[in-house]
Scaffold this active site. Structure first.
Site, PDB file in Angstrom:
ATOM      1  N   GLY A   1       0.838  -1.182   0.000  1.00  9.60           N
ATOM      2  CA  GLY A   1       0.000   0.000   0.000  1.00  9.60           C
ATOM      3  C   GLY A   1       0.873   1.232   0.000  1.00  9.60           C
ATOM      4  O   GLY A   1       1.654   1.429   0.919  1.00  9.60           O
ATOM      5  N   THR A   2       0.734   2.077  -1.014  1.00  9.44           N
ATOM      6  CA  THR A   2       1.670   3.180  -1.223  1.00  9.44           C
ATOM      7  C   THR A   2       0.962   4.324  -1.919  1.00  9.44           C
ATOM      8  O   THR A   2       0.003   4.104  -2.649  1.00  9.44           O
ATOM      9  CB  THR A   2       2.857   2.700  -2.102  1.00  9.44           C
ATOM     10  OG1 THR A   2       3.440   1.539  -1.521  1.00  9.44           O
ATOM     11  CG2 THR A   2       3.909   3.773  -2.251  1.00  9.44           C
ATOM     12  N   VAL A   3       1.444   5.566  -1.718  1.00  2.55           N
ATOM     13  CA  VAL A   3       0.985   6.693  -2.520  1.00  2.55           C
ATOM     14  C   VAL A   3       2.155   7.258  -3.305  1.00  2.55           C
ATOM     15  O   VAL A   3       3.296   7.257  -2.845  1.00  2.55           O
ATOM     16  CB  VAL A   3       0.350   7.808  -1.654  1.00  2.55           C
ATOM     17  CG1 VAL A   3      -0.945   7.314  -1.031  1.00  2.55           C
ATOM     18  CG2 VAL A   3       1.305   8.307  -0.597  1.00  2.55           C
TER      19      VAL A   3
END
Length: 536
Positions: free
Chosen positions: A354-356
């Site tokens: 999970g990353t932005v």
């Protein structure tokens, strides 16, 4: 630099965006707007990126938080700078300590996999060296979103709900109560369109802004974090936090068909994308929608990942240097292993992440590629009570096998999945790009680069194009819109092709290119997310 783009061959609800004065591209519309507002107040691209990154900890907590890590590639005044804001394992965290508690592998949740968070240090380092506006002003939009709240967007709501359904059965100890109070205040996940706010998160961001990050690493917030973590059997200490600073590093690159593709050096996995490009660059590629092209891409990426998993870790512990791995001779050696049928390299099983990711540019030529993550969605499931700080679980990637290259050691940085990308040509900036999503990231980087350079797709088309992902052995995933006749042709070449409807597995990307002659910015945003481009 100017791309002679082909017509858009893929259906999309989004159009490529053009602008002159500034652009911010990321996976959440309000975050992109926050960055653009900072540009309009006189900030530069770096200020805009910090504002967007801080806002994303509020606006997309399913993927990142204040307690996560970050990396950045910054183009300014004709030079490219790298920032590694990943944190090491605590000094008291060791293989012996984990095995004494009965662990045979690093857990994904709880206090044990928490490493030193680097994101706040990244914000302050970038602001001090390259920013123009006061740090407090740059963090103001994020603080406002946390105080006043905002309505959940569709993709955000989907993954928030999935996380809650998982966590209510997985996170059962007292140490997880603050997660549920923060992210499920009504004993459920917030709904799409429902307003969610986090006053504790706002207060923490204010304290970080007012102390220029000092409270987080050497003050009250540091004491709150370490007291809670150690109370619940964790290892992070005040000394670990006080000793930490994000590190300026020299970016690494490969030359690919007239362009230079740049990544952060290990401990990040950006080198895997470069390994793949270095292997495939001398192989004839005639057309995009061909089974032969996809086969060669997949085989090159298999070999790149096999090498990445075998060698990449904290650079101080690597057996093979970056220079050796990216050498022409090594690329040629691996290239010769690609034949007409799928091979089965040393297997490993990737985890989902999970990353932005965000890209920003201003009218003066400054550009930044920035990525930030808590890992595996919300991270460890640990929220420090009264602060809104969600802690990452990056230590989950360490091995408890003493002989493994990425074996856990006190103070060591783990193999890191999050990677920002950047492209230049003739020592001039083309621009930032990135595809977030665990082990999909280097695979996404390779596909976006080839879509742009080999197949002359404009940024939106390069992101819209159907993606594949190598999983392990001969297994690959493809999206539902992947051409069925090509999937069948790949199967005949020995690939185990699986179609999946979960497009979230294929990463979420952003691109901004700059025309060197006119200064015009061209941007594309991810159709698999709530992606948005704010332009001026």
């Amino acid at each position: 630099m100017h791309f002679d783009y082909l017509n858009h061959p893929y259906p999309s609800q989004r159009q490529t965006i053009f602008a002159k004065n500034g652009m911010v591209a990321t996976s959440q519309p309000l975050a992109a707007q926050a960055g653009l507002d900072i540009l309009k107040k006189g900030g530069n691209a770096i200020d805009a990126a910090i504002a967007t990154a801080a806002a994303l900890t509020v606006l997309e907590p399913t993927s990142n938080g204040i307690g996560g890590d970050a990396f950045a590639l910054v183009w300014t005044n004709g030079s490219l700078y790298g920032l590694n804001a990943s944190g090491p394992a605590p000094a008291s965290l060791s293989i012996e300590a984990m095995k004494a508690k009965g662990y045979s592998q690093m857990p994904a949740h709880g206090t044990a996999p928490i490493t030193v968070p680097g994101a706040p240090s990244a914000w302050t380092k970038l602001s001090k060296r390259f920013g123009r506006l006061p740090f407090r002003e740059v963090l103001a939009p994020a603080i406002a979103f946390a105080e006043e709240g905002y309505p959940l967007t569709p993709i955000l709501g989907k993954y928030w709900s999935l996380a809650y359904e998982k966590y209510k059965t997985v996170l059962t100890g007292d140490e997880f109560e603050a997660w549920f109070k923060t992210f499920a205040p009504d004993n459920r996940a917030p709904k799409i369109g429902e307003v969610w706010r986090s006053p504790d998160h706002a207060a923490t961001l204010k304290e970080i802004a007012e102390t220029n990050g000092e409270s987080f690493y050497r003050g009250r917030l540091a004491e709150e974090m370490t007291a809670f973590i150690q109370k619940h059997g964790g290892y992070l200490s005040k000394e670990d936090l006080a000793a930490y600073e994000a590190e300026w590093v020299d970016p690494i690159s490969v030359h690919y068909k007239g362009y230079d593709i740049w990544e952060i050096p290990p401990n990040g996995q950006g080198i895997v994308a470069l390994l793949g490009l270095n292997i495939i660059k001398s192989i004839p590629i005639n057309e995009k929608e061909s089974a032969d092209t996809y086969h060669k891409q997949i085989e090159a990426m298999k070999l790149a990942f096999t090498d990445g998993k075998a060698y990449v870790t904290d650079p101080k512990a690597m057996e093979m240097t970056t220079e050796e791995l990216l050498s022409e001779s090594y690329g040629e050696k691996r290239r010769l292993e690609i034949g007409d049928h799928a091979i089965e390299p040393q297997p490993y099983k990737p985890a989902r992440g999970g990353t932005v990711y965000l890209a920003a540019a201003d009218g003066e030529g400054n550009m930044i590629s920035f990525i930030q993550s808590n890992y595996m969605g919300f991270g460890s499931g640990i929220v420090i009570p009264g602060t809104g700080i969600a802690m990452q679980n990056r230590g989950h990637d360490f091995s408890l096998d003493e002989t493994h290259p990425n074996a856990l050691k006190p103070g060591k940085k783990t193999y890191h999945t999050i990677i920002p990308g950047f492209m230049t040509k003739n020592n001039q900036a083309v621009g930032p790009f990135g595809v977030m999503g665990g082990y999909m990231q280097p695979q996404g980087h390779m596909q976006v680069v080839m879509n742009t350079i080999d197949f002359r797709l404009h940024p939106q088309a390069a992101l819209d194009a159907p993606r594949w992902q190598w999983i392990e052995g001969k297994k690959i995933l493809v999206e539902p819109q992947f051409p069925s006749h090509l999937a069948q042709a790949l199967a005949r070449k020995g690939h185990q092709v699986q179609i999946t409807v979960d497009t979230g597995q294929f990463g979420r990307g952003q691109i901004i290119w700059r025309d060197a002659e006119t200064g015009v910015l061209t941007g594309g945003t991810e159709p698999r997310a709530d992606g948005s481009i704010a332009a001026w």
